[in-house]
Design a protein around this motif. Structure first.
Motif, mmCIF file in Angstrom:
data_model
loop_
_atom_site.group_PDB
_atom_site.id
_atom_site.type_symbol
_atom_site.label_atom_id
_atom_site.label_comp_id
_atom_site.label_asym_id
_atom_site.label_seq_id
_atom_site.Cartn_x
_atom_site.Cartn_y
_atom_site.Cartn_z
ATOM 1 N N ARG A 23 6.687 10.844 -21.204
ATOM 2 C CA ARG A 23 5.224 10.795 -21.100
ATOM 3 C C ARG A 23 4.762 10.496 -19.665
ATOM 4 O O ARG A 23 3.920 11.213 -19.118
ATOM 5 C CB ARG A 23 4.663 9.734 -22.061
ATOM 6 C CG ARG A 23 3.155 9.623 -22.048
ATOM 7 C CD ARG A 23 2.514 10.974 -22.329
ATOM 8 N NE ARG A 23 1.066 10.918 -22.208
ATOM 9 C CZ ARG A 23 0.289 11.982 -22.164
ATOM 10 N NH1 ARG A 23 0.817 13.173 -22.230
ATOM 11 N NH2 ARG A 23 -1.017 11.868 -22.043
ATOM 12 N N VAL A 24 5.293 9.452 -19.059
ATOM 13 C CA VAL A 24 4.770 9.047 -17.748
ATOM 14 C C VAL A 24 5.133 10.024 -16.642
ATOM 15 O O VAL A 24 4.504 10.023 -15.578
ATOM 16 C CB VAL A 24 5.232 7.625 -17.365
ATOM 17 C CG1 VAL A 24 4.703 6.602 -18.358
ATOM 18 C CG2 VAL A 24 6.755 7.540 -17.233
ATOM 19 N N THR A 25 6.148 10.860 -16.875
ATOM 20 C CA THR A 25 6.486 11.853 -15.852
ATOM 21 C C THR A 25 5.731 13.156 -16.042
ATOM 22 O O THR A 25 5.821 14.057 -15.207
ATOM 23 C CB THR A 25 7.995 12.164 -15.854
ATOM 24 O OG1 THR A 25 8.396 12.573 -17.160
ATOM 25 C CG2 THR A 25 8.793 10.960 -15.416
ATOM 26 N N SER A 26 4.968 13.258 -17.133
ATOM 27 C CA SER A 26 4.239 14.495 -17.389
ATOM 28 C C SER A 26 2.730 14.355 -17.281
ATOM 29 O O SER A 26 2.024 15.357 -17.178
ATOM 30 C CB SER A 26 4.595 15.035 -18.784
ATOM 31 O OG SER A 26 4.209 14.125 -19.789
ATOM 32 N N VAL A 27 2.207 13.122 -17.301
ATOM 33 C CA VAL A 27 0.755 12.949 -17.218
ATOM 34 C C VAL A 27 0.273 13.344 -15.820
ATOM 35 O O VAL A 27 0.956 13.129 -14.824
ATOM 36 C CB VAL A 27 0.333 11.494 -17.515
ATOM 37 C CG1 VAL A 27 0.601 11.148 -18.961
ATOM 38 C CG2 VAL A 27 1.028 10.512 -16.580
ATOM 39 N N LYS A 28 -0.920 13.892 -15.762
ATOM 40 C CA LYS A 28 -1.472 14.345 -14.487
ATOM 41 C C LYS A 28 -2.199 13.235 -13.741
ATOM 42 O O LYS A 28 -2.435 13.323 -12.547
ATOM 43 C CB LYS A 28 -2.430 15.516 -14.717
ATOM 44 C CG LYS A 28 -1.745 16.768 -15.262
ATOM 45 C CD LYS A 28 -2.739 17.901 -15.449
ATOM 46 C CE LYS A 28 -2.046 19.154 -15.983
ATOM 47 N NZ LYS A 28 -2.994 20.278 -16.185
ATOM 48 N N ASP A 29 -2.611 12.186 -14.468
ATOM 49 C CA ASP A 29 -3.317 11.087 -13.816
ATOM 50 C C ASP A 29 -2.957 9.805 -14.539
ATOM 51 O O ASP A 29 -2.179 9.790 -15.478
ATOM 52 C CB ASP A 29 -4.838 11.315 -13.844
ATOM 53 C CG ASP A 29 -5.349 11.557 -15.248
ATOM 54 O OD1 ASP A 29 -5.102 10.702 -16.128
ATOM 55 O OD2 ASP A 29 -6.001 12.597 -15.472
ATOM 56 N N ASN A 30 -3.533 8.695 -14.090
ATOM 57 C CA ASN A 30 -3.229 7.391 -14.665
ATOM 58 C C ASN A 30 -4.315 6.895 -15.611
ATOM 59 O O ASN A 30 -4.423 5.714 -15.890
ATOM 60 C CB ASN A 30 -3.027 6.357 -13.542
ATOM 61 C CG ASN A 30 -1.768 6.629 -12.742
ATOM 62 O OD1 ASN A 30 -0.755 7.039 -13.306
ATOM 63 N ND2 ASN A 30 -1.833 6.421 -11.445
ATOM 64 N N ASN A 31 -5.167 7.806 -16.095
ATOM 65 C CA ASN A 31 -6.283 7.395 -16.935
ATOM 66 C C ASN A 31 -5.939 7.337 -18.415
ATOM 67 O O ASN A 31 -6.728 6.870 -19.232
ATOM 68 C CB ASN A 31 -7.474 8.340 -16.726
ATOM 69 C CG ASN A 31 -8.010 8.259 -15.305
ATOM 70 O OD1 ASN A 31 -8.051 7.182 -14.726
ATOM 71 N ND2 ASN A 31 -8.412 9.383 -14.740
ATOM 72 N N GLY B 134 0.798 -1.221 0.000
ATOM 73 C CA GLY B 134 0.000 0.000 0.000
ATOM 74 C C GLY B 134 0.827 1.264 0.000
ATOM 75 O O GLY B 134 0.351 2.325 0.421
ATOM 76 N N LEU B 135 2.064 1.182 -0.491
ATOM 77 C CA LEU B 135 2.955 2.341 -0.531
ATOM 78 C C LEU B 135 2.835 3.059 -1.872
ATOM 79 O O LEU B 135 2.374 2.476 -2.864
ATOM 80 C CB LEU B 135 4.398 1.877 -0.300
ATOM 81 C CG LEU B 135 4.674 1.247 1.067
ATOM 82 C CD1 LEU B 135 6.066 0.617 1.095
ATOM 83 C CD2 LEU B 135 4.540 2.290 2.174
ATOM 84 N N PRO B 136 3.239 4.320 -1.948
ATOM 85 C CA PRO B 136 3.154 5.069 -3.219
ATOM 86 C C PRO B 136 3.944 4.370 -4.318
ATOM 87 O O PRO B 136 5.050 3.862 -4.086
ATOM 88 C CB PRO B 136 3.764 6.427 -2.863
ATOM 89 C CG PRO B 136 3.594 6.551 -1.388
ATOM 90 C CD PRO B 136 3.734 5.170 -0.837
ATOM 91 N N LEU B 137 3.381 4.368 -5.530
ATOM 92 C CA LEU B 137 4.028 3.740 -6.673
ATOM 93 C C LEU B 137 4.717 4.790 -7.551
ATOM 94 O O LEU B 137 4.290 5.944 -7.577
ATOM 95 C CB LEU B 137 2.998 2.984 -7.510
ATOM 96 C CG LEU B 137 2.452 1.704 -6.876
ATOM 97 C CD1 LEU B 137 1.195 1.238 -7.612
ATOM 98 C CD2 LEU B 137 3.495 0.609 -6.888
ATOM 99 N N PRO B 138 5.764 4.418 -8.261
ATOM 100 C CA PRO B 138 6.428 5.369 -9.157
ATOM 101 C C PRO B 138 5.549 5.679 -10.369
ATOM 102 O O PRO B 138 4.516 5.036 -10.592
ATOM 103 C CB PRO B 138 7.699 4.616 -9.575
ATOM 104 C CG PRO B 138 7.333 3.175 -9.446
ATOM 105 C CD PRO B 138 6.409 3.102 -8.264
ATOM 106 N N GLY B 139 5.981 6.647 -11.173
ATOM 107 C CA GLY B 139 5.205 7.029 -12.347
ATOM 108 C C GLY B 139 5.230 5.980 -13.429
ATOM 109 O O GLY B 139 4.320 5.898 -14.255
ATOM 110 N N GLY B 140 6.261 5.157 -13.457
ATOM 111 C CA GLY B 140 6.369 4.117 -14.467
ATOM 112 C C GLY B 140 7.613 3.292 -14.239
ATOM 113 O O GLY B 140 8.400 3.553 -13.322
ATOM 114 N N ALA B 141 7.788 2.266 -15.078
ATOM 115 C CA ALA B 141 8.961 1.405 -14.967
ATOM 116 C C ALA B 141 9.386 0.953 -16.354
ATOM 117 O O ALA B 141 8.564 0.789 -17.261
ATOM 118 C CB ALA B 141 8.669 0.202 -14.081
ATOM 119 N N ILE B 142 10.689 0.745 -16.524
ATOM 120 C CA ILE B 142 11.244 0.224 -17.762
ATOM 121 C C ILE B 142 11.962 -1.076 -17.436
ATOM 122 O O ILE B 142 12.819 -1.113 -16.554
ATOM 123 C CB ILE B 142 12.227 1.216 -18.404
ATOM 124 C CG1 ILE B 142 11.514 2.522 -18.758
ATOM 125 C CG2 ILE B 142 12.880 0.612 -19.644
ATOM 126 C CD1 ILE B 142 12.445 3.605 -19.250
ATOM 127 N N GLY B 143 11.603 -2.134 -18.132
ATOM 128 C CA GLY B 143 12.227 -3.436 -17.898
ATOM 129 C C GLY B 143 12.937 -3.917 -19.152
ATOM 130 O O GLY B 143 12.322 -4.077 -20.202
#
Length: 347
Positions: A323-331, A136-145
């Motif tokens: 992109r993922v660092t600039s979006v305001k939401d996850n929708n 239940g901890l805050p998640l990052p904006g995205g991930a690259i694998g």
């Protein structure tokens, strides 16, 4: 260095001469197995360094012990159910934790964090995402694998692998290194953990095959391989994670399966074995995933920064991060990202 094949006729048609020579040089690093692991690691690190671009700042940091203790408290709570099959040495706070901030001079303001990793580092990145979500901890904006998760899929065992890849096709990756402080400590820890598991006879072991072969991986006992944080692909659900960009080469099946499990949590399910923490998982919302498959690329091919596939891959990573660092939401959907030409379709 000797080239076993004719350079004018590469093993893989899409490789140019420069790429083939680089692959042969990397494969010759097998000679490092004759050295103590400490020396081999230093040689490999120095020989595979990538020059930092002029517009990038790399700032070394030391993790504040207060935050490290908080992390330990979360880990102890989340890993308690697996304590019979894991080594407790991770609890020893006998050294500092170091890291790096990688900053673009054109963007010093960070709105969100993106986690990235290659090979084992990508596995760690996925494990971190799962643990943060479950705790239940805050998640990052995205991930690259940039990854391959296990040795259980056909792409690891095909005949071409021995000739064209740098990853040995044997369980565990390689034999134990020559005697050294690190190697001797590893062998002692393995023996102690094995004795502990024999005495505990844990019910967490989920499948007979986990105990019928020699130790497969350096980082955990076979009995712990089906713990989701050790093998993220085996989690009951990979939903509700932040957007992920996967880039894979020849060793692709693990990541393809992971991608579909994350994007369609209800459709792609596997037996949960004895790990019951995900059976009634509340994480059923699809994870946004971009999967890029680069034909003919070997394991850790991103180190060949001179090659066109690598340059294209890094450009894709930059687009994704932007992109993922600039979006305001996850929708925002991945289709929206493609339409806006912010992220490109798969190769």
């Amino acid at each position: 260095m000797s080239i076993s094949e004719n350079p004018e006729s590469p093993l893989v048609k899409s490789w140019d001469l420069k790429f083939q020579l680089a692959m042969e040089a990397i494969k010759n690093f097998e000679e490092l197995s004759k050295l103590p692991i400490e020396q081999a690691q230093e040689i490999f690190i120095q020989s595979t360094k990538i020059k930092v671009p002029s517009n990038i700042i790399v700032k070394k940091v030391t993790l504040n012990e207060r935050y490290r203790q908080k992390s330990r408290n979360h880990l102890e709570k989340g890993l308690k159910q697996f304590e019979d099959v894991i080594d407790e040495k991770w609890k020893e706070l006998n050294d500092k934790l170091y890291g790096e901030w990688t900053l673009n001079l054109n963007r010093l303001i960070l709105k969100k964090i993106v986690i990235a990793g290659e090979s084992a580092g990508a596995g760690l990145a996925c494990s971190m995402l799962l643990f943060l979500r479950d705790a239940g901890l805050p998640l990052p904006g995205g991930a690259i694998g940039l990854l391959d998760l296990t040795h259980s899929m056909p792409s690891f065992w095909d005949d071409l692998a021995v000739k064209v890849d740098i990853l040995p096709t044997i369980l565990g990756g390689r034999k134990i290194w020559p005697s050294s402080p690190v190697a001797d400590e590893y062998i002692a820890n393995v023996k102690a953990l094995s004795n502990k598991i024999d005495q505990k006879k844990p019910t967490i072991v989920g499948h007979p095959s986990f105990t019928k072969v020699p130790r497969i991986q350096f980082y955990c006992a076979n009995e712990a391989l089906d713990i989701p944080y050790a093998s993220p692909m085996l989690a009951e659900s990979l939903g509700d994670l932040p957007p992920i960009l996967f880039q894979v080469g020849r060793l692709r099946y693990e990541t393809i399966f992971f991608s579909f499990k994350a994007a369609f949590p209800h459709k792609y399910r596997i037996p949960s074995y004895a790990t019951k923490n995900f059976v009634k998982s509340p994480f059923k919302n699809p994870t946004k995933v971009i999967l890029e498959v680069y034909d003919d690329m070997p394991h850790c091919w991103h180190i060949f920064s001179f090659s066109k596939p690598c340059k294209v891959a890094f450009e894709r990573c930059g687009d994704f991060i932007k992109r993922v660092t600039s979006v305001k939401d996850n929708n925002t959907s991945m289709i929206d990202l493609l339409k806006e030409n912010v992220v490109s379709p798969s190769i």
